[in-house]
Design an enzyme around this catalytic site. Structure first.
Site, PDB file in Angstrom:
ATOM      1  N   GLU A 171      40.372  25.332  78.962  1.00 18.48           N
ATOM      2  CA  GLU A 171      39.528  25.527  77.781  1.00 18.48           C
ATOM      3  C   GLU A 171      40.166  26.383  76.685  1.00 18.48           C
ATOM      4  O   GLU A 171      39.664  27.431  76.299  1.00 18.48           O
ATOM      5  CB  GLU A 171      38.192  26.125  78.241  1.00 18.48           C
ATOM      6  N   ASN A 213      42.991  21.500  80.700  1.00 13.62           N
ATOM      7  CA  ASN A 213      41.632  21.142  81.093  1.00 13.62           C
ATOM      8  C   ASN A 213      40.652  21.610  80.025  1.00 13.62           C
ATOM      9  O   ASN A 213      40.660  22.779  79.651  1.00 13.62           O
ATOM     10  CB  ASN A 213      41.324  21.820  82.446  1.00 13.62           C
ATOM     11  N   HIS A 249      31.230  17.471  81.990  1.00 19.63           N
ATOM     12  CA  HIS A 249      29.902  18.066  82.170  1.00 19.63           C
ATOM     13  C   HIS A 249      28.962  17.385  81.182  1.00 19.63           C
ATOM     14  O   HIS A 249      29.175  17.452  79.970  1.00 19.63           O
ATOM     15  CB  HIS A 249      29.927  19.579  81.886  1.00 19.63           C
ATOM     16  N   GLU A 280      35.356  17.679  86.140  1.00 14.66           N
ATOM     17  CA  GLU A 280      34.195  18.514  86.501  1.00 14.66           C
ATOM     18  C   GLU A 280      32.886  17.754  86.221  1.00 14.66           C
ATOM     19  O   GLU A 280      31.994  18.227  85.570  1.00 14.66           O
ATOM     20  CB  GLU A 280      34.227  19.841  85.718  1.00 14.66           C
ATOM     21  N   ASP A 282      29.356  16.298  86.176  1.00 24.61           N
ATOM     22  CA  ASP A 282      27.967  16.430  86.628  1.00 24.61           C
ATOM     23  C   ASP A 282      27.071  15.909  85.504  1.00 24.61           C
ATOM     24  O   ASP A 282      27.431  15.949  84.330  1.00 24.61           O
ATOM     25  CB  ASP A 282      27.598  17.856  87.053  1.00 24.61           C
TER      26      ASP A 282
HETATM   27  O1  G3I Z   1      31.780  37.134  92.262  1.00 23.02           O
HETATM   28  C1  G3I Z   1      30.570  37.692  91.699  1.00 23.02           C
HETATM   29  C2  G3I Z   1      29.775  38.393  92.775  1.00 23.02           C
HETATM   30  O2  G3I Z   1      30.525  39.516  93.242  1.00 23.02           O
HETATM   31  C3  G3I Z   1      28.436  38.868  92.206  1.00 23.02           C
HETATM   32  O3  G3I Z   1      27.647  39.427  93.227  1.00 23.02           O
HETATM   33  C4  G3I Z   1      27.699  37.686  91.582  1.00 23.02           C
HETATM   34  C5  G3I Z   1      26.418  38.168  90.965  1.00 23.02           C
HETATM   35  O4  G3I Z   1      26.096  37.353  89.877  1.00 23.02           O
HETATM   36  O5  G3I Z   1      28.527  37.069  90.559  1.00 23.02           O
HETATM   37  C6  G3I Z   1      29.730  36.568  91.123  1.00 23.02           C
HETATM   38  O6  G3I Z   1      30.493  36.001  90.084  1.00 23.02           O
HETATM   39  C7  G3I Z   1      30.006  34.714  89.698  1.00 23.02           C
HETATM   40  C8  G3I Z   1      31.150  33.701  89.844  1.00 23.02           C
HETATM   41  O7  G3I Z   1      30.760  32.404  89.357  1.00 23.02           O
HETATM   42  C9  G3I Z   1      31.595  33.555  91.324  1.00 23.02           C
HETATM   43  O8  G3I Z   1      30.522  33.055  92.071  1.00 23.02           O
HETATM   44  C10 G3I Z   1      29.616  34.797  88.214  1.00 23.02           C
HETATM   45  O9  G3I Z   1      28.490  35.618  88.096  1.00 23.02           O
HETATM   46  C11 G3I Z   1      29.304  33.405  87.693  1.00 23.02           C
HETATM   47  O10 G3I Z   1      29.117  33.442  86.296  1.00 23.02           O
HETATM   48  C12 G3I Z   1      30.485  32.458  87.959  1.00 23.02           C
HETATM   49  O11 G3I Z   1      30.123  31.175  87.523  1.00 23.02           O
HETATM   50  C13 G3I Z   1      31.166  30.201  87.569  1.00 23.02           C
HETATM   51  C14 G3I Z   1      31.584  29.873  86.138  1.00 23.02           C
HETATM   52  O12 G3I Z   1      32.574  28.836  86.157  1.00 23.02           O
HETATM   53  C15 G3I Z   1      32.165  31.058  85.456  1.00 23.02           C
HETATM   54  O13 G3I Z   1      32.423  30.693  84.136  1.00 23.02           O
HETATM   55  C16 G3I Z   1      30.626  28.950  88.234  1.00 23.02           C
HETATM   56  O14 G3I Z   1      30.380  29.207  89.607  1.00 23.02           O
HETATM   57  C17 G3I Z   1      31.619  27.803  88.110  1.00 23.02           C
HETATM   58  O15 G3I Z   1      31.048  26.585  88.575  1.00 23.02           O
HETATM   59  C18 G3I Z   1      32.020  27.607  86.660  1.00 23.02           C
HETATM   60  O16 G3I Z   1      32.992  26.615  86.595  1.00 23.02           O
HETATM   61  C19 G3I Z   1      33.562  26.387  85.293  1.00 23.02           C
HETATM   62  C20 G3I Z   1      34.977  25.920  85.495  1.00 23.02           C
HETATM   63  O17 G3I Z   1      35.703  26.871  86.232  1.00 23.02           O
HETATM   64  C21 G3I Z   1      35.631  25.639  84.161  1.00 23.02           C
HETATM   65  N1  G3I Z   1      34.868  24.661  83.400  1.00 23.02           N
HETATM   66  C22 G3I Z   1      33.473  25.061  83.192  1.00 23.02           C
HETATM   67  C23 G3I Z   1      32.787  25.301  84.521  1.00 23.02           C
HETATM   68  C24 G3I Z   1      31.348  25.673  84.314  1.00 23.02           C
HETATM   69  O18 G3I Z   1      31.243  26.890  83.629  1.00 23.02           O
END
Ligand code: G3I
Length: 456
Positions: A171, A213, A249, A280, A282
């Site tokens: 991105e 990506n 998405h 990705e 969905d």
């Molecule tokens: O690791 C912490 C954890 O310690 C904490 O307790 C918890 C509480 O909220 O947060 C955890 O971090 C989370 C992380 O995922 C790991 O699970 C973040 O809050 C959460 O915002 C993060 O979301 C991810 C997101 O990327 C971040 O931008 C999503 O799971 C993931 O599906 C999403 O994937 C991205 C791709 O990598 C790139 N393209 C877009 C896509 C959707 O945003």
């Protein structure tokens, strides 16, 4: 007559090709042709038959049942978060590999491709002290380059050849814009961070496909045009970008494109000379909320996306950003969580396949060649070789007759009988004379290998 070594080489090539395409059913002659839409095949079996990848994400929180679905129905794995810089190293240089190692091991154990997501994402999930470390340096640009090199080296050094494709840069463009997004890499290095990242990745992982990506909010869009310009300019400048990941998405609240538009946009990217993967995918069910049969409409749209990809030869793979509706990032990411439950995936919350599963499988099948069609192709080829005088002798007629009969048997899914006929075909081809004996024998042998005729 082709030399024995040449014929041997052709046979090896045929065996390799057919083994890659052979359906997952091993240890017996195939029981169904997964190249046929509607066949009782998994998406993975059909994808292998079509020579494409169909994947999903892995995360440490998935249940054994979810991982079983991942291994059975998909051919590729992407770590949802575990391989991102800030997840694997919450602080610069402070790595914790356990989650990423487990996902890499899962992929390897199950013979699945692994996508490396993602080496450089300057907007989210970076080490908490990355920006401050760079800012404190006497030469921030040099320090950032050094840190990128260390991180890339650590990731490629650890996961190396197990990663077939790296999302080198994720991105780089603004959310809905057409210029590079402001991020920690752009601040320290300027636009050159893109070229540096790909050059580093190429030097470290020469055997991997290097992807840029990106996502869009709508198709077509100025951002898609800007993405094409960015990739085209970078490649023209010698930046080794092998592929473009279009995330796919289909968020709530944004318009859905039709199939023709998606095919057209994918083709426009392919025309840059790159591979494409939908990385990705969905599809929020919010779009179908007023429809009498929302699951059918969602299935139809999934089918449109996959059909658009299959229509573009450079589109080599698709990954869904989740396995089942109970675990989708959309339900936790503002503003998309306002549409929760988005139910955007192929399996429902009970881990049962939704109508979209069959729609995806049958769309993938359009890229594959049914065994019957392959047999007719061999029949026509042998006939041309005979007409061209490259294949001679009375046994050529026998070869053509048995291959034609095999094609008829394949239509009736009489696979074992077809194997017998094709065995006679190989013998007849080898009894012929002329420079094309090996080609004819190999073509028939490749079909036998695809049918797993000689499996125990
Ligand atoms: O690791 C912490 C954890 O310690 C904490 O307790 C918890 C509480 O909220 O947060 C955890 O971090 C989370 C992380 O995922 C790991 O699970 C973040 O809050 C959460 O915002 C993060 O979301 C991810 C997101 O990327 C971040 O931008 C999503 O799971 C993931 O599906 C999403 O994937 C991205 C791709 O990598 C790139 N393209 C877009 C896509 C959707 O945003």
């Amino acid at each position: 007559m082709a030399s024995i070594s040449a014929r041997g080489g052709l046979l090896v090539a045929a065996a390799t090709a057919a083994a890659l395409l052979a359906p997952a059913v091993s240890g017996a002659i195939v029981a169904r042709d997964c190249a046929r839409p509607g066949a009782a095949c998994t998406i993975a079996e059909t994808a292998r038959r079509a020579g494409v990848h169909f994947g999903a994400i892995a995360s440490s929180g998935q249940s054994d049942a979810e991982r079983a679905l991942l291994a059975e129905h998909f051919t590729s794995v992407t770590a949802e978060n575990a391989m991102k810089w800030g997840e694997i190293a919450p602080r610069v240089g402070n790595y914790g590999f356990a989650d990423a190692d487990e996902i890499a091991a899962f992929a390897e154990t199950n013979g699945m491709r692994l996508r490396g997501h993602t080496l450089a994402w300057g907007v989210m999930q970076m080490p908490s002290d990355l920006a401050s470390t760079v800012a404190a340096a006497a030469d921030p640009a040099a320090r950032m380059s050094e840190l990128l090199g260390e991180h890339f080296g650590t990731m490629v050094g650890r996961y190396g050849a197990r990663v077939a494709q790296w999302d080198v840069v994720n991105e780089p463009l603004e959310v809905a814009g057409t210029v590079l997004a402001k991020n920690v890499f752009l601040d320290a290095l300027g636009p050159g961070y893109l070229g540096l990242s790909f050059a580093l990745a190429r030097a470290l992982a020469p055997g991997a496909s290097l992807y840029l990506n990106e996502y869009v909010l709508s198709w077509p869009s100025p951002k898609l045009a800007a993405l094409r310009t960015l990739v085209g300019d970078l490649r023209a400048g010698g930046v080794p970008i092998d592929g473009v990941g279009i995330q796919g998405h289909f968020y709530p609240f944004f318009p859905l494109p039709d199939r023709a538009t998606m095919e057209q946009e994918l083709r426009a990217i392919a025309d840059l000379g790159v591979e494409i993967e939908i990385t990705e995918l969905d599809v929020s069910s919010w779009h179908f909320r007023d429809d009498p049969d929302p699951l059918a409409r969602q299935a139809a749209f999934f089918g449109d996306v996959v059909t658009a990809c299959m229509a573009v030869p450079s589109c080599r793979g698709i990954t869904t950003w989740g396995i089942q509706d109970g675990d989708s990032w959309l339900d936790h990411a503002p503003p998309f969580d306002l549409a929760a439950p988005n139910d955007p995936l192929l399996f429902d919350r009970d881990l049962e396949p939704k109508p979209a599963y069959a729609a995806v499988r049958d769309a993938i099948a359009t890229r594959a060649v049914p065994f019957e069609d392959e047999a007719w192709g061999v029949f026509r080829r042998v006939g041309k070789l005979r007409r061209d005088g490259l294949l001679r002798g009375p046994s050529v007629r026998t070869a053509r007759r048995v291959v034609r009969r095999a094609a008829q048997m394949l239509r009736a899914e009489r696979f074992a009988d077809a194997c017998d006929r094709l065995a006679r075909g190989v013998r007849a081809a080898n009894e012929a004379t002329g420079p094309a004996v090996a080609e004819a024998a190999v073509a028939i042998t490749a079909l036998r290998l695809g049918l797993l005729c000689d499996e125990a």
